[in-house]
Design a protein around this motif. Structure first.
Motif, PDB file in Angstrom:
ATOM      1  N   LEU A  19       0.868  -1.176   0.000  1.00  0.00           N
ATOM      2  CA  LEU A  19       0.000   0.000   0.000  1.00  0.00           C
ATOM      3  C   LEU A  19       0.902   1.222   0.000  1.00  0.00           C
ATOM      4  N   PHE A  20       0.528   2.263  -0.743  1.00  0.00           N
ATOM      5  CA  PHE A  20       1.359   3.457  -0.778  1.00  0.00           C
ATOM      6  C   PHE A  20       0.561   4.670  -1.235  1.00  0.00           C
ATOM      7  N   GLU A  21       1.093   5.830  -0.911  1.00  0.00           N
ATOM      8  CA  GLU A  21       0.538   7.103  -1.365  1.00  0.00           C
ATOM      9  C   GLU A  21       1.378   7.561  -2.543  1.00  0.00           C
ATOM     10  N   VAL A  22       0.726   8.060  -3.583  1.00  0.00           N
ATOM     11  CA  VAL A  22       1.438   8.566  -4.749  1.00  0.00           C
ATOM     12  C   VAL A  22       1.764  10.039  -4.508  1.00  0.00           C
ATOM     13  N   SER A  23       3.023  10.402  -4.694  1.00  0.00           N
ATOM     14  CA  SER A  23       3.463  11.771  -4.486  1.00  0.00           C
ATOM     15  C   SER A  23       2.835  12.690  -5.528  1.00  0.00           C
ATOM     16  N   ALA A  24       2.207  13.780  -5.075  1.00  0.00           N
ATOM     17  CA  ALA A  24       1.631  14.760  -5.994  1.00  0.00           C
ATOM     18  C   ALA A  24       2.735  15.529  -6.715  1.00  0.00           C
ATOM     19  N   LYS A  25       3.901  15.557  -6.141  1.00  0.00           N
ATOM     20  CA  LYS A  25       5.025  16.303  -6.707  1.00  0.00           C
ATOM     21  C   LYS A  25       5.633  15.608  -7.922  1.00  0.00           C
ATOM     22  N   ASP A  26       5.967  14.296  -7.761  1.00  0.00           N
ATOM     23  CA  ASP A  26       6.671  13.617  -8.856  1.00  0.00           C
ATOM     24  C   ASP A  26       6.107  12.237  -9.203  1.00  0.00           C
ATOM     25  N   GLY A  27       5.028  11.808  -8.574  1.00  0.00           N
ATOM     26  CA  GLY A  27       4.404  10.527  -8.886  1.00  0.00           C
ATOM     27  C   GLY A  27       5.088   9.320  -8.265  1.00  0.00           C
ATOM     28  N   SER A  28       6.071   9.534  -7.407  1.00  0.00           N
ATOM     29  CA  SER A  28       6.773   8.420  -6.768  1.00  0.00           C
ATOM     30  C   SER A  28       5.939   7.842  -5.622  1.00  0.00           C
ATOM     31  N   ARG A  29       6.345   6.670  -5.176  1.00  0.00           N
ATOM     32  CA  ARG A  29       5.668   6.018  -4.050  1.00  0.00           C
ATOM     33  C   ARG A  29       6.152   6.620  -2.736  1.00  0.00           C
ATOM     34  N   LYS A  30       5.196   6.918  -1.860  1.00  0.00           N
ATOM     35  CA  LYS A  30       5.522   7.424  -0.522  1.00  0.00           C
ATOM     36  C   LYS A  30       4.810   6.561   0.509  1.00  0.00           C
TER      37      LYS A  30
END
Length: 150
Positions: free
Chosen positions: A131-142
């Motif tokens: 499970l992960f949050e997608v970064s609004a800045k660059d689309g990476s996994r957070k």
């Protein structure tokens, strides 16, 4: 007479303290042999407790195998715009992916509940749900939260 009573009491105490239980297995007493101890008490199997997973953005996440290849994922998330992604990996590549929406977005903790159907491509591979949050800045996994599928 007082001296005889005292001697009898001492003898009784010595025998009572040195008396060993002839049937230690029934009372649950420990049998000690050199450097090991054996408990002669039977252990009853306990009900399996579901394991919870968590990190900074996910709480009380549980995984339940429903049937065959179906899994139910439940928990709480504190995610920006109430939308997080998930992916199932076999250690080398993605097997399945998707997204879920908690009932509330950050800063609130929203509950989520979804079912996924995942089939192993290789019989001996180990699947992991992430499970992960997608970064609004660059689309990476957070804030990745890995959960082994068993």
């Amino acid at each position: 007479m007082n001296m005889k009573s005292t001697i009898c009491l001492l003898i009784l105490l010595v025998f009572a303290c040195n008396k060993q239980n002839s049937d230690g297995a029934k009372s649950g007493a420990a049998l000690v042999s050199s450097d090991t101890a054996q408990i002669a008490k039977s252990i009853q199997p306990q009900e399996q407790i579901a394991k919870e997973f968590s990190n900074e953005r996910f709480r009380q996440v549980t995984l339940e195998k429903i049937d065959g290849n179906k899994f139910r994922v439940q928990g709480r998330a504190q995610i920006f715009e109430a939308n997080f992604s998930w992916v199932v990996e076999d250690g080398h590549k993605e097997v399945k992916n998707g997204f879920a929406m908690p009932a509330a977005g950050a800063p609130e903790w929203g509950e989520f509940d979804f079912i996924m159907d995942v089939e192993k491509k290789d019989e001996y591979s180990t699947l992991n749900l992430i499970l992960f949050e997608v970064s609004a800045k660059d689309g990476s996994r957070k804030y990745e939260l890995p959960i082994p599928l068993q």
